[in-house]
Write an enzyme that holds these catalytic residues in place. Sequence first.
Site, mmCIF file in Angstrom:
data_model
loop_
_atom_site.group_PDB
_atom_site.id
_atom_site.type_symbol
_atom_site.label_atom_id
_atom_site.label_comp_id
_atom_site.label_asym_id
_atom_site.label_seq_id
_atom_site.Cartn_x
_atom_site.Cartn_y
_atom_site.Cartn_z
ATOM 1 N N HIS A 79 0.829 -1.215 0.000
ATOM 2 C CA HIS A 79 0.000 0.000 0.000
ATOM 3 C C HIS A 79 0.858 1.259 0.000
ATOM 4 O O HIS A 79 0.399 2.321 -0.411
ATOM 5 C CB HIS A 79 -0.968 -0.006 1.182
ATOM 6 C CG HIS A 79 -2.142 -0.907 0.969
ATOM 7 N ND1 HIS A 79 -3.402 -0.647 1.477
ATOM 8 C CD2 HIS A 79 -2.258 -2.083 0.302
ATOM 9 C CE1 HIS A 79 -4.231 -1.623 1.127
ATOM 10 N NE2 HIS A 79 -3.563 -2.506 0.418
ATOM 11 N N ASP A 80 2.107 1.156 0.455
ATOM 12 C CA ASP A 80 3.025 2.278 0.321
ATOM 13 C C ASP A 80 3.410 2.459 -1.147
ATOM 14 O O ASP A 80 3.236 3.522 -1.732
ATOM 15 C CB ASP A 80 4.276 2.035 1.179
ATOM 16 C CG ASP A 80 5.256 3.195 1.080
ATOM 17 O OD1 ASP A 80 4.824 4.325 0.808
ATOM 18 O OD2 ASP A 80 6.472 2.961 1.290
ATOM 19 N N VAL A 83 1.070 3.905 -3.980
ATOM 20 C CA VAL A 83 0.586 5.289 -3.857
ATOM 21 C C VAL A 83 1.784 6.230 -3.838
ATOM 22 O O VAL A 83 2.539 6.263 -2.887
ATOM 23 C CB VAL A 83 -0.263 5.458 -2.578
ATOM 24 C CG1 VAL A 83 -0.805 6.882 -2.489
ATOM 25 C CG2 VAL A 83 -1.411 4.445 -2.569
ATOM 26 N N ASP A 87 7.548 5.463 -0.609
ATOM 27 C CA ASP A 87 8.068 6.668 0.049
ATOM 28 C C ASP A 87 7.547 6.826 1.464
ATOM 29 O O ASP A 87 7.629 7.900 2.047
ATOM 30 C CB ASP A 87 7.690 7.909 -0.775
ATOM 31 C CG ASP A 87 6.174 8.050 -0.918
ATOM 32 O OD1 ASP A 87 5.427 7.180 -0.403
ATOM 33 O OD2 ASP A 87 5.721 9.046 -1.527
ATOM 34 N N HIS A 206 -1.573 -13.247 -0.615
ATOM 35 C CA HIS A 206 -2.794 -13.645 0.097
ATOM 36 C C HIS A 206 -2.730 -15.100 0.576
ATOM 37 O O HIS A 206 -3.750 -15.657 0.968
ATOM 38 C CB HIS A 206 -4.034 -13.396 -0.767
ATOM 39 C CG HIS A 206 -4.351 -11.934 -0.932
ATOM 40 N ND1 HIS A 206 -5.378 -11.471 -1.717
ATOM 41 C CD2 HIS A 206 -3.767 -10.821 -0.401
ATOM 42 C CE1 HIS A 206 -5.407 -10.145 -1.672
ATOM 43 N NE2 HIS A 206 -4.446 -9.723 -0.888
ATOM 44 N N ASP A 259 3.223 -20.076 1.499
ATOM 45 C CA ASP A 259 3.391 -21.223 0.602
ATOM 46 C C ASP A 259 2.529 -21.017 -0.650
ATOM 47 O O ASP A 259 2.019 -19.915 -0.863
ATOM 48 C CB ASP A 259 3.019 -22.524 1.342
ATOM 49 C CG ASP A 259 1.591 -22.479 1.888
ATOM 50 O OD1 ASP A 259 0.788 -21.625 1.440
ATOM 51 O OD2 ASP A 259 1.263 -23.293 2.771
#
Length: 331
Positions: A79-80, A83, A87, A206, A259
């Site tokens: 999520h960094d 967007v 940073d 996931h 896995d």
Amino acid sequence: MAAFSYSLSVSPCNISFRYGFGVSLLLWCVVGMASAQLSGQNFYNTTCPNALSIIRSAVNTAIQNEARMGASLLRLHFHDCFVQGCDASVLLDDTANFTGEKTAAPNLNSLRGFDVVDTIKSQLESSCPGVVSCADLLAVAARDSVVILGGPSWTVQLGRRDSTTASLALANTDIPAPTLNLSGLLTSFSNKGLNAQELVALSGAHTIGLARCTTFRARIYNETNINATFAASLRSNCPASGGDNNTSPLDATSPTTFDNAYYLNLQGLRGLLHSDQQLFNNGSTDSQVNTYGSNQGTFFTDFANAIIKMGALSPLTGTSGRIRTNCRRIN
Ligand code: HEM
Ligand SMILES: *[C@@H]1O[C@H](CO)[C@@H](O)[C@H](O)[C@H]1NC(C)=O
Ligand SMILES: *[C@@H]1O[C@H](CO)[C@@H](O)[C@H](O)[C@H]1NC(C)=O
Ligand SMILES: *[C@@H]1O[C@H](CO)[C@@H](O)[C@H](O)[C@H]1NC(C)=O
Ligand SMILES: *[C@@H]1O[C@H](CO)[C@@H](O)[C@H](O)[C@H]1NC(C)=O
Ligand SMILES: *[C@@H]1O[C@H](CO)[C@@H](O)[C@H](O)[C@H]1NC(C)=O
Ligand SMILES: *[C@@H]1O[C@H](CO)[C@@H](O)[C@H](O)[C@H]1NC(C)=O
Ligand SMILES: *[C@@H]1O[C@H](CO)[C@@H](O)[C@H](O)[C@H]1NC(C)=O
């Protein structure tokens, strides 16, 4: 869920495409998106020789305390990077005169691990003040989390610096929503210079972590490409209304082990999110899912290469940006 959406990227590269400045600029953009000017793993060798061991040890402590934290830290890096690049913009708190990304639809009541990041950062500051960026911290913590939970390792490129800005709007548009179909997922990743194979490989994240009922309710009540036994087992903890925050594992088989079970689940129509099952729904990515389902080593190799590429998305380097002393605030 209505707040989830996606749109075309507004990166300078796409703007150049629209204005048609020609093939050389187009090539420059493609290359520039894929390989930013990060330094190797020895970036802190002389300025903070214990940086990597401090991070690894703190991540290990956090995961021993709660296995899910490895998943939460991995997701923070994603999520960094999606967007405005990697940073650490995702870590900035809202204040009276600053709006960060934490209230964006994909992040609100969802992202976690900020306290662990604070703990790691204060240990880094004690050892070498003002040296290690929050963005590099996230990249290393993501790698260490995957390794500790049984996944592949990779060499983390370093030298990212921290933003003085954040974008609520870009967090809402550029982070893919779980309601997307395959074509929406492909577009979202291609806007970041990531191809279909990289989409399928990175989605394998996931294989660890949990999701809230609100993110998969429509799937377990209304979709047909879902394993009926699996859907029924999820409904008790995710009622048709209420219980939005109740969580279930993204990979019910082995939720705290990194896995390839995620892909075996997709083959058995046991993807938890709508977006997960889109990768195996009689479409162009089925074959990649089959490959990873039958060959964990190939998944590990592709995941490592794809996350290195994701981790190089438009970093601030050199004298751009800052080294924050507190990841939540701009110095
Ligand atoms: C392909 C598009 C993707 C979509 C639509 C998506 C969506 C989601 C959603 C809806 C959740 C649950 C959030 C909640 O319940 O509040 C989640 C959790 C998670 N996501 Fe993704 N994701 C995607 C890709 C990725 C990628 C590329 C990574 C990392 C490389 C990642 C890592 C994770 C992890 C580890 C969790 C569990 C976090 C935890 O337990 O705290 N996801 N994702
Ligand atoms: C520093 O860099 C060298 C290679 O350039 C590496 O072998 C070494 O392990 C690194 N770390 C330290 C603490 O010197
Ligand atoms: C925002 O407010 C803080 C005090 O709360 C102040 O120190 C800072 O300079 C302000 N920033 C801007 C950009 O106005
Ligand atoms: C879900 O949890 C958040 C806090 O994490 C809370 O603000 C919100 O009200 C909760 N929603 C429901 C429906 O319980
Ligand atoms: C995918 O979703 C988009 C936007 O909701 C829609 O326009 C498009 O028709 C969908 N594609 C397929 C193949 O379902
Ligand atoms: C399932 O679909 C029906 C009909 O479109 C809709 O009314 C209902 O709200 C949906 N249920 C969920 C849980 O999404
Ligand atoms: C549904 O999942 C079960 C295991 O939970 C599996 O045995 C079965 O084959 C799956 N069904 C389909 C249609 O894939
Ligand atoms: C794919 O197509 C087959 C044959 O039409 C169908 O049985 C199956 O449910 C479809 N969906 C998936 C996810 O394989």
